[in-house]
Design an enzyme around this catalytic site. Structure first.
Site, PDB file in Angstrom:
ATOM      1  N   CYS A 103      34.862  42.262  35.946  1.00 27.58           N
ATOM      2  CA  CYS A 103      34.987  42.514  37.388  1.00 27.58           C
ATOM      3  C   CYS A 103      34.837  44.018  37.624  1.00 27.58           C
ATOM      4  O   CYS A 103      35.376  44.820  36.860  1.00 27.58           O
ATOM      5  CB  CYS A 103      36.354  42.041  37.879  1.00 27.58           C
ATOM      6  SG  CYS A 103      36.607  42.370  39.646  1.00 27.58           S
ATOM      7  N   CYS A 107      41.451  46.659  39.757  1.00 30.98           N
ATOM      8  CA  CYS A 107      42.846  46.660  40.232  1.00 30.98           C
ATOM      9  C   CYS A 107      43.757  46.991  39.040  1.00 30.98           C
ATOM     10  O   CYS A 107      43.552  46.456  37.942  1.00 30.98           O
ATOM     11  CB  CYS A 107      43.220  45.293  40.802  1.00 30.98           C
ATOM     12  SG  CYS A 107      42.078  44.744  42.078  1.00 30.98           S
ATOM     13  N   CYS A 110      45.444  44.334  36.618  1.00 30.16           N
ATOM     14  CA  CYS A 110      44.609  43.218  36.177  1.00 30.16           C
ATOM     15  C   CYS A 110      43.854  43.536  34.891  1.00 30.16           C
ATOM     16  O   CYS A 110      43.154  44.545  34.798  1.00 30.16           O
ATOM     17  CB  CYS A 110      43.622  42.894  37.293  1.00 30.16           C
ATOM     18  SG  CYS A 110      42.427  41.658  36.820  1.00 30.16           S
TER      19      CYS A 110
END
Ligand code: SF4
Length: 335
Positions: A103, A107, A110
């Site tokens: 991804c 974040c 995460c």
């Protein structure tokens, strides 16, 4: 299984073959083409050699408490993704699927964010994650009831494939999972939220908020710099007006970072809309960030309730196998 290649492979077969194959795959949930008894023998043999079912799903870790199962799929190009099945005492069987390998959004809570972006998943790579668990549950005499796009990746960065996959999941002749039992969780991409409202899918929307103001949110979710809270709230309000549906705001509570009672008050002020509700997710991971105390969770929750905000707390599944929220990270490669 690559459906496009499969359709090409079937081009000299009669038109009804595709229906027979879809029934065998989605409805009968076969594990081997030899069980697709509506197909002629020569075709079953060729399908087994050219489109083997479950070719890549080669790593399964069963949770010690036996209510969670994580699956690692090795994709055709060697990248790896993870998906999770959470079983709620025979009442609900929820599959958490990935939409990207890795991804790009980073974040801080995460694990997937740490590995960076590899690529978007194809429609069939999303569906294969679901079929794997559907076959597993069939053996236990039960079925998938819910799907959440909360695994690896930001679903709205792979919008076309995710919406096509939702169509297949929801299709009565395919996986037949009610749209209202499918949820998509976004880190808050305003254009994606508007597009999701406009395409008219009845699936649920969840927004990963995690902070009530821009300063804090940018620290937790770097995407907030590009799309600050004001923009996000405008898009949420558009979604609610357009669809008349509720929006779930997810809030990962992290000790001494975003779990103060002042932040709870500020959050309550931000979410004053009767169609908004908050899902508190106590941080699960290990390392620098820490989970909040039980006392903090209940005080945070109380402030929201006192301010008439609907609030739920997510049950923490699968912590023992790194399958809980923000813990899906197989380094994006086959290891
Ligand atoms: S929480 Fe979601 S959007 Fe954020 S880095 Fe992880 S996978 Fe990406």
């Amino acid at each position: 299984m690559n459906f496009k290649k499969l359709e090409f492979f079937l081009e000299n077969e009669p038109g009804y073959r595709i229906k027979q194959i879809e029934k065998a795959l989605y409805h009968d949930l076969i594990e081997d083409w030899s069980h697709a008894t509506s197909l002629p023998n020569y075709l079953r043999t060729r399908l087994n050699s050219e489109f083997p079912i479950d070719k890549y799903n080669n790593s399964k870790v069963i949770s010690l408490v036996n209510n969670t199962l994580k699956n690692k799929t090795i994709l055709g190009d060697g990248l790896a993704i993870e998906s999770v099945l959470m079983m709620y005492e025979g009442k609900r069987n929820t599959v958490c699927v990935s939409s990207q390998a890795g991804c790009p959004l980073g974040c801080i809570f995460c694990k997937t964010g740490e590995i960076g972006f590899k690529r978007n998943l194809e429609v069939f790579e999303i569906i294969d994650q679901v079929l794997f668990f559907a076959r597993y549950l069939k053996k236990a005499g039960t079925r998938i009831t819910n799907i959440v796009f909360m695994g690896m990746g930001e679903p709205f960065l792979n919008f076309t494939n995710v919406s096509e996959a939702i169509g297949i999941l929801n299709n009565k002749e395919k996986l037949n999972i009610g749209a209202r039992h499918i949820s998509v969780s976004t880190a808050g991409l305003p254009d994606g939220i508007r597009k999701f409202a406009n395409i008219g899918i009845q699936a649920n929307l969840a927004i990963s908020l995690n902070a009530p103001n821009n300063g804090l949110r940018t620290k937790i979710m770097p995407i907030n710099k590009k799309h600050p809270i004001g923009e996000l709230m405008k898009a949420s309000s558009y979604y609610v007006k357009k669809t008349k549906r509720r929006v779930m705001f997810e809030y990962v509570l992290i000790k001494d970072l975003n779990d103060s009672l002042e932040f709870a008050e500020e959050l309550a002020g931000l979410l004053k809309n009767y169609l908004y509700f908050v899902n508190l997710i106590p941080y699960n991971g290990k390392g620098k960030l820490k989970p909040p105390s039980t006392k903090t969770i209940s005080s945070f929750k109380k402030i929201l309730k006192d301010n008439h905000i609907n609030v739920t707390e997510r049950f923490r599944f699968g912590r023992d196998i790194n399958a809980a929220c923000g813990q899906l990270a197989c380094n994006g490669k086959n290891n």
